[in-house]
Enzyme design. Structure first.
Site, PDB file in Angstrom:
ATOM      1  N   ASP A   1       0.770  -1.162  -0.030  1.00 48.67           N
ATOM      2  CA  ASP A   1       0.172   0.024   0.305  1.00 48.67           C
ATOM      3  C   ASP A   1       0.840   1.417   0.040  1.00 48.67           C
ATOM      4  OD1 ASP A   1      -2.183   1.843   0.515  1.00 48.67           O
ATOM      5  OD2 ASP A   1      -1.633   1.780   2.616  1.00 48.67           O
TER       6      ASP A   1
ATOM      7  N   ASP B   1       0.129   5.086   0.716  1.00 48.59           N
ATOM      8  CA  ASP B   1       0.085   6.366   1.661  1.00 48.59           C
ATOM      9  C   ASP B   1       0.015   5.562   2.979  1.00 48.59           C
ATOM     10  OD1 ASP B   1      -0.223   7.680  -0.481  1.00 48.59           O
ATOM     11  OD2 ASP B   1      -2.334   7.719  -0.300  1.00 48.59           O
TER      12      ASP B   1
ATOM     13  N   ASN C   1      -5.290   2.839  -3.146  1.00 49.47           N
ATOM     14  CA  ASN C   1      -6.630   3.644  -3.443  1.00 49.47           C
ATOM     15  C   ASN C   1      -6.203   5.098  -3.728  1.00 49.47           C
ATOM     16  OD1 ASN C   1      -8.013   1.132  -3.575  1.00 49.47           O
ATOM     17  ND2 ASN C   1      -8.897   1.481  -1.683  1.00 49.47           N
TER      18      ASN C   1
ATOM     19  N   ASP D   1      -1.704  -0.474   5.636  1.00 47.57           N
ATOM     20  CA  ASP D   1      -2.023   0.153   7.190  1.00 47.57           C
ATOM     21  C   ASP D   1      -3.528   0.016   7.445  1.00 47.57           C
ATOM     22  OD1 ASP D   1      -2.614   2.131   5.387  1.00 47.57           O
ATOM     23  OD2 ASP D   1      -1.948   3.643   6.531  1.00 47.57           O
TER      24      ASP D   1
END
Ligand SMILES: [Mg+2]
Length: 414
Positions: free
Chosen positions: A246, A248, A289, A371
């Site tokens: 992922d 961010d 995303n 996260d």
């Protein structure tokens, strides 16, 4: 210190030497299909592109029209490919001299007959630290009989033999990958000229050539026994486990809809973690995303620019992301084309499944680090292990995952 990473990879695809016999007659050697149906050159292009080189220049000679036809103007991922044909065969020095006008101040040079599977950005780091005109990726081989040997001491090349020793036994050789400064062409006296045989010995005398040993798969299709060996091993080389990261909150600090390059700050240990994965031969895929695009907070271009900034900053640390996958969708958006719950939007597994369709991934050794719960759900739906990263040092976190992979993985299964 130059603070921009190298953007240009030059590949010597002259293919004059036709040691492959009959099959090589009307196809230049670097274009020979060597693993499955893939031309050898495709493997090199993929390697350069994965490492983030955007400008790939093929220097063709013998049967250059075939190379032009196949590759000129092609786009591979984030890279554009162009082909230059040398007017006459004047050695590697001649090919580079003919291409001088398009060469960057510093560039990566790859021999089109050789696959040496190393971390190219790590070599670039050696070049940056040494400041030398030429930096060589050195390779220890079990039998150096066909090769000129290279002697390195304290990061400098102190001897570059002009000829093969013709003695069997282990040795250190040039792995066919170099970082060169364009100024090196000023040392070419007359043509024809071989960079390796004529220019490198001069650099040794001047003390202006660096080298570092790398470990990695090595295949030279210029030697007669290589095509058979290569066919078996080169296709297997691409099959690797993947780390899905992922973005961010894992790679960069999550400011909420991060998209401004000036706000980019890495999570502690992020570059080191990705480099660790690169060095261990994992594919690194970012799966992110970016609902802010559907919500109209910023555009697709901003997100790509942010990813490129990550790419460039990683390159300076000897690390790279093999491919960025992003999902711009959200069901409550305001931008019509992105307003939906798309299969790519985590917790849906679209991005992971697409990556696994596009790359030969060893799924059972692959994992995701995220996260949020939605990250882990996406991993679960894609059938790969998910690890929750709650902050702290990413290198330590990923190091621990890799350590457990080594214990859990039975290498006899390959
Ligand atoms: Mg996140």
């Amino acid at each position: 210190m130059n603070e921009a990473p190298i953007r240009q990879a030059v590949i010597l695809a002259e293919g004059k030497k036709t040691r492959l016999g009959e099959v090589a007659r009307d196809i230049p050697q670097p274009m020979q299909p060597i693993a499955g149906d893939r031309p050898f050159l495709d493997h090199l292009l993929e390697m350069a592109e994965r490492h983030g080189y955007q400008d790939i220049v093929l220097l063709a000679g013998h049967l250059g029209d075939r190379v032009t036809e196949a590759y000129d103007g092609r786009r591979i991922g984030g890279a554009a490919v162009r082909v230059l044909c040398e007017p006459a065969p004047l050695g590697t020095g001649g090919a580079l001299t003919a291409a001088r006008a398009v060469l960057d101040e510093q560039f990566l040079l790859m021999n089109g007959d050789v696959m040496f599977d190393i971390n190219l950005r790590a070599l670039e780091q050696v070049a940056r630290q040494s400041g030398a005109l030429a930096t060589l990726a050195l390779c220890r081989v079990p039998d150096a009989c066909h090769y000129a040997q290279v002697t390195e001491a304290n990061g400098r090349v102190i001897e570059f033999q002009k000829q093969a020793t013709n003695r069997s036994g282990p040795g250190t050789i040039g792995g066919g990958i170099y970082v060169l400064k364009r100024e090196v062409l000023d040392l070419i006296g007359h043509l024809p000229c071989s960079i390796e045989r004529d220019v490198f010995p001069l650099l040794v005398q001047r003390g202006d050539i660096a080298g570092a040993c790398f470990e990695g798969y090595f295949l030279d299709i210029g030697v007669s026994e290589a095509p058979e060996t290569g066919r078996r091993s080169l296709a297997r080389l691409r099959v690797r486990p993947a780390a899905f990261l992922d973005r961010d909150g894992v790679i960069n600090v999550d400011d909420g809809y991060s998209h401004r390059v000036e706000d980019l700050r890495f999570i502690p240990g992020a570059a080191e973690a990705i480099r660790l994965l690169n060095d261990r031969g994992y594919y690194v895929f970012v799966v992110t995303n970016q609902a802010g695009i559907a919500r109209g907070y910023y555009g697709l271009d901003d997100a790509h620019r942010f990813n490129r900034a990550i790419r460039d900053r990683l390159a300076l640390e000897g690390a790279h992301v093999d491919r960025f996958y992003l999902s711009p969708y959200h069901p409550d958006g305001i931008v019509a084309e992105f307003t939906m719950d798309h299969f790519d939007r985590k917790p849906n597994p679209g991005m992971l499944l697409r990556a696994m369709a596009e790359w030969p991934v060893v799924k059972e050794r692959s994992f995701l680090v995220g996260d949020k719960d939605t990250d882990l759900q996406a991993a679960d739906r894609a059938g790969v292990a998910g690890h929750f990263f709650g902050g702290g040092d990413l290198a330590g976190f990923i190091g621990a995952i890799l350590a457990s992979d080594e214990i859990g993985w039975d290498s006899t299964q390959t």
